[in-house]
Structure formats: structure tokens, C-alpha cells
Design a protein around this motif. Structure first.
Motif: not given
Ligand code: C2E
Ligand code: MG
Ligand code: MG
Ligand code: MG
Length: 271
Positions: A57-59, A262-264, A268-269, A44-45
Motif C-alpha cells: 500500500v502507499y499512503e 519517507r513520503p516522496a 520516486t516509486f 506517497y509513503q
């Protein structure tokens, strides 16, 4: 130089073509069953508001662990499309991303949304709106917390079916997003007639914004168009404070890029 265009150069060209073809056949057969074997992951980024800098938002960005190495979506999504596996993978990504969205919302970000990329082939599948509705219901989520990203080429490929599918997604309050804008051939008239409300300005323009006046003019023109059509914009691939300052001044609504994260993996979130 003619010296380099002899048989050796052609032999080299053939060899690299053959290698690429072999690689995609190899990936195609390894991809079969990859979801069931647990080899796929979604990273997710964050996408932030340029006004408040809050993450809104997360992509969701899919990854595949193949023979111990991560293979990126630019490499395996075209193979999945060519081998009829995109629908299975696409549905798995949606299901996983919505499950992770619930975790993020429960963990303390109740206002957060999720944005998921669609392949051109998913957009051509008339069953997609029902598949998405079932997944939203199974996670107890409203359509308004989901964004679906489509590309200009996907809209052009089969406009009649794409319009119908987009309309049935929009009926569910899903946010429809035009990805990588500026690289394709969408006309203003066509955009006006579609239920798209967010435009992502392609990273290639954002990359050149600090050094190239033409790119600044293009972003500014996209911004004017988006305002006229009451659409919001995301600046893709923001890596520096200077790019952030410029796209903020030009009026972009949101930004996404390494400057923010960065996408992770979802952990992480989570707190
Ligand atoms: P995209 O949707 O335009 O996603 C943005 C890509 O840019 C991601 O690459 C992301 O990691 C990268 N990126 C974001 N910010 C920065 C930055 O500041 N600098 C740089 N250098 N790169 C940045 P990724 O994850 O490799 O994805 C590539 C493309 O693959 C995506 O482009 C999207 O079109 C496609 N894709 C990803 N996940 C899926 C999926 O689940 N389904 C489908 N159909 N396509 C997907
Ligand atoms: Mg995208
Ligand atoms: Mg994009
Ligand atoms: Mg892009």
C-alpha cells in the motif's frame, strides 16, 4: 518561580497567541484557490507487509507549497477545516491519489493499493460515498484498492452520520482504517460495531517500544484486541530494525515508517 510570572510573561503569551491567530488568518486566505493555482502536491509513503517486506500500500500525504516553502498538513488541514476548504482539497487529494495509483499499477505493481486520509468534516458529509464512487469509476478502479483513514475523534464527533457514511463506503468494498489508534477514546464495543478492518497503532507507542515495557504491553493489548475483532494492524513510524523486530514479534501485520521510506513524489516509486 513567581519572578517569571509577571506582566512580561503574560505579554509574551499574548504575543505568541496573536502570532498564531494572524498566521492562520494569513494561511486561510492564501489557501483559497491554492488547488486551482497548482500549489498542492501529494506525496506517497510505502506500507509493507511484516511477513514478506513487500510494499502493499502507499499512503497519500498532502503538501502545500506556499510562498516557496512546503507547509505540512498538520498546519494547514485545521485551517482548511475552519474555512470550508477541506472538501475541495480532500476531493482533489482523492482524485490525484487514484490517478497516481493507476500509474503505479500500470508501471508494474498491479497488486498495489492506496490509502487516503479523511478529515472529520468529510466523514460528516453524506455526499462523500457518492463522490468516492464517482472518482473510482472515473479512474476505472474497484473500491477494494482504496483504503480510507479516519481518526477516533472523527467517529465520536457525529456517530450517527459517521456510521452511515462508513457503511456506504464499506458497501463499495473500500478498506476502512482507524488512524493513530490509542490516542483517543474508542471503546471495544464501538469498534466491533463499525466496518473498520485495519487499525494503525499510533507512532507514539512505536517510538517507545524499545525502551518502555508499558508501550510493549499496550501494543500487545491492541494486537490481542485486533485479533479478537479479526482486524489487521499497521505499526506507524517504524524507524529502526529493533522496532521492526519487536512489532513483528508482537504480531503486527504491516509497518510504515522511515525504515522503509519517507513520503516522496510518485515518480520516486515509478520505474
Ligand atoms: P498520519 O495519517 O498519521 O500520517 C503519518 C505521518 O507520520 C506523516 O506526516 C508521515 O510523514 C509521518 N511519518 C511516517 N513515518 C514516520 C517515521 O518513521 N518517523 C517520523 N518522524 N514521521 C513519520 P505528515 O505527512 O506530516 O502528515 C501529518 C498528518 O496530516 C497525517 O498523519 C494525517 O493525519 C494528516 N494528513 C495528511 N494528508 C492528509 C490529507 O490529504 N487529508 C487529511 N484530512 N489529512 C491529511
Ligand atoms: Mg494516515
Ligand atoms: Mg497515522
Ligand atoms: Mg500518528
Amino acid at each position: 518561580d513567581a519572578k517569571f510570572r509577571g506582566p512580561a510573561a503574560y505579554a509574551f503569551f499574548d504575543e505568541s497567541l496573536r502570532t498564531a491567530a494572524t498566521r492562520s488568518v494569513e494561511l486561510g486566505s492564501a489557501l483559497r484557490g491554492a488547488v486551482a493555482r497548482g500549489e498542492m502536491a501529494v506525496h506517497y509513503q510505502p506500507i509493507v507487509s511484516l511477513r514478506t517486506h513487500d510494499v502493499l500500500v502507499y499512503e497519500a500525504l498532502v503538501r502545500w507549497k506556499h510562498r516557496g516553502r512546503w507547509v505540512g498538513p498538520d498546519e494547514f488541514i485545521p485551517v482548511a477545516e475552519a474555512t470550508n476548504m477541506i472538501s475541495e482539497i480532500g476531493t482533489w487529494v482523492l482524485d490525484t491519489a487514484l490517478g497516481d495509483l493507476v500509474r503505479l499499477r500500470v508501471a508494474g505493481a498491479p497488486g498495489i493499493s492506496m490509502s487516503v486520509n479523511l478529515s472529520v468534516l468529510q466523514l460528516r458529509d453524506e455526499r462523500l460515498p457518492d463522490v468516492v464512487a464517482d472518482l473510482l469509476a472515473s479512474h476505472g478502479l474497484d473500491g477494494s484498492v482504496l483504503g480510507l483513514e479516519v481518526t477516533e475523534s472523527a467517529l465520536i464527533a457525529d456517530p450517527v452520520v459517521a456510521n452511515r457514511v462508513l457503511a456506504r463506503l464499506a458497501e463499495q468494498d473500500i478498506v476502512l482504517v482507524l488512524d493513530d489508534f490509542g490516542m483517543g477514546y474508542s471503546s471495544l464495543g464501538r469498534l466491533r460495531d463499525l466496518p473498520i478492518t485495519v487499525i494503525k497503532i499510533d507512532k507514539s507507542f512505536i517510538d517507545r517500544v524499545p525502551v518502555d515495557d508499558a508501550s510493549v504491553s499496550i501494543v500487545s493489548a491492541i494486537e490481542a484486541m485486533a485479533t479478537a475483532l479479526t482486524m489487521r494492524t499497521v505499526a506507524e513510524g517504524v524507524e529502526t530494525k529493533e522496532q521492526e523486530r519487536i512489532v513483528t514479534e508482537l504480531g503486527c501485520t504491516y509497518a510504515q515508517g522511515y525504515l522503509y521510506g519517507r513520503p516522496a513524489p510518485v515518480e520516486t516509486f515509478l520505474p
